[in-house]
Design a protein around this motif. Structure first.
Motif, short mmCIF file in Angstrom:
data_model
loop_
_atom_site.label_atom_id
_atom_site.label_comp_id
_atom_site.label_asym_id
_atom_site.label_seq_id
_atom_site.Cartn_x
_atom_site.Cartn_y
_atom_site.Cartn_z
N VAL A 86 37.00 -15.41 108.17
CA VAL A 86 37.20 -15.11 109.59
C VAL A 86 37.53 -16.41 110.31
O VAL A 86 36.86 -17.42 110.13
N PRO A 87 38.58 -16.43 111.14
CA PRO A 87 38.96 -17.66 111.83
C PRO A 87 37.92 -18.07 112.87
O PRO A 87 37.19 -17.23 113.40
N VAL A 88 37.87 -19.37 113.13
CA VAL A 88 36.96 -19.88 114.16
C VAL A 88 37.30 -19.22 115.49
O VAL A 88 38.46 -19.16 115.88
N GLY A 89 36.29 -18.68 116.15
CA GLY A 89 36.51 -18.00 117.42
C GLY A 89 36.99 -16.57 117.26
O GLY A 89 37.21 -15.88 118.24
N GLY A 90 37.15 -16.12 116.01
CA GLY A 90 37.64 -14.78 115.76
C GLY A 90 36.54 -13.73 115.93
O GLY A 90 35.36 -14.01 115.76
N GLU A 91 36.96 -12.55 116.28
CA GLU A 91 36.04 -11.42 116.41
C GLU A 91 36.32 -10.43 115.30
O GLU A 91 37.48 -10.14 114.99
N LEU A 92 35.26 -9.90 114.69
CA LEU A 92 35.42 -9.00 113.56
C LEU A 92 36.29 -7.79 113.91
O LEU A 92 37.10 -7.35 113.10
N GLU A 93 36.12 -7.27 115.09
CA GLU A 93 36.86 -6.06 115.47
C GLU A 93 38.36 -6.30 115.49
O GLU A 93 39.15 -5.37 115.33
N HIS A 94 38.79 -7.55 115.65
CA HIS A 94 40.22 -7.87 115.70
C HIS A 94 40.70 -8.56 114.41
O HIS A 94 41.80 -9.12 114.39
N THR A 95 39.87 -8.54 113.37
CA THR A 95 40.22 -9.18 112.11
C THR A 95 40.55 -8.12 111.07
O THR A 95 39.88 -7.09 111.01
#
Length: 197
Positions: A173-182
């Motif tokens: 998961v990218p830094v600052g990323g949110e699971l719902e948008h991954t």
């Protein structure tokens, strides 16, 4: 009938990545009509770069000297060698300010469908560089595409048989990323590569 000078210019501009016929035509018209000084500067810079630049003997990146400034620097950790596909990847690694070792630029990746195998990629030069007695760990930072993964696997096998420690950039998961948008593939890989806290 031979192609006109304008047609040859448009066709030459199409060699750039992502530039199709219409974009090449717009560029050519712009350079000829609106920015002739810019066109002359571009032509001069390209001709000069082709004349002066060569590959560094140590890292294979572009350099004006036999050994580039990065490879010659005593401040770099000579025990670490990061393998990247292209010079742009090296630039991104440097922008992190998180790595102070040396590099090797493959100038491509394995792609059997395109006729690029270990010989065409010059993996023998990488092996020679990695086994020069200074390198203790090779970090594989090839892209996470099918070709990048195949390249990393092949290089890892070649280096492990020579007793070198080989690691790979992790994914997740990218830094600052949110699971719902991954995407689910990225989340799955992050689960596989999870670490203890």
């Amino acid at each position: 009938m031979s192609p006109s000078t304008l047609d040859e210019l448009i066709d030459a501009l199409r060699c750039l990545p992502g530039v199709g016929p219409r974009s090449a035509q717009r560029m050519a018209y712009h350079l000829l009509q609106r920015d002739q000084r810019g066109a002359a500067r571009l032509a001069h810079a390209l001709a000069y770069a082709l004349d002066v630049l060569r590959h560094c003997e140590r890292c294979n990146n572009f350099s004006e000297t036999d050994v580039c400034a990065r490879c010659a620097s005593p401040q770099r950790d000579r025990s670490l060698l990061c393998v990247v596909e292209m010079p742009a990847d090296l630039a991104m690694m440097e922008q992190t300010h998180a790595y102070n070792g040396l590099y090797y630029v493959l100038m491509g990746r394995l792609s059997p469908l395109d006729g690029i195998g270990p010989r065409e990629l010059g993996l023998d030069r990488l092996i020679a560089r990695a086994t020069d007695g200074e390198v203790g760990e090779v970090i594989l930072a090839t892209n996470f595409t099918n070709e990048g993964e195949a390249t990393a696997h092949t290089v890892a096998e070649l280096l492990r048989t020579r007793g070198l420690r080989v690691s790979r950039l992790s994914r997740g998961v990218p830094v600052g990323g949110e699971l719902e948008h991954t995407d689910s593939g990225t989340i799955a890989q992050a689960l596989v590569e999870r670490r203890a806290l």
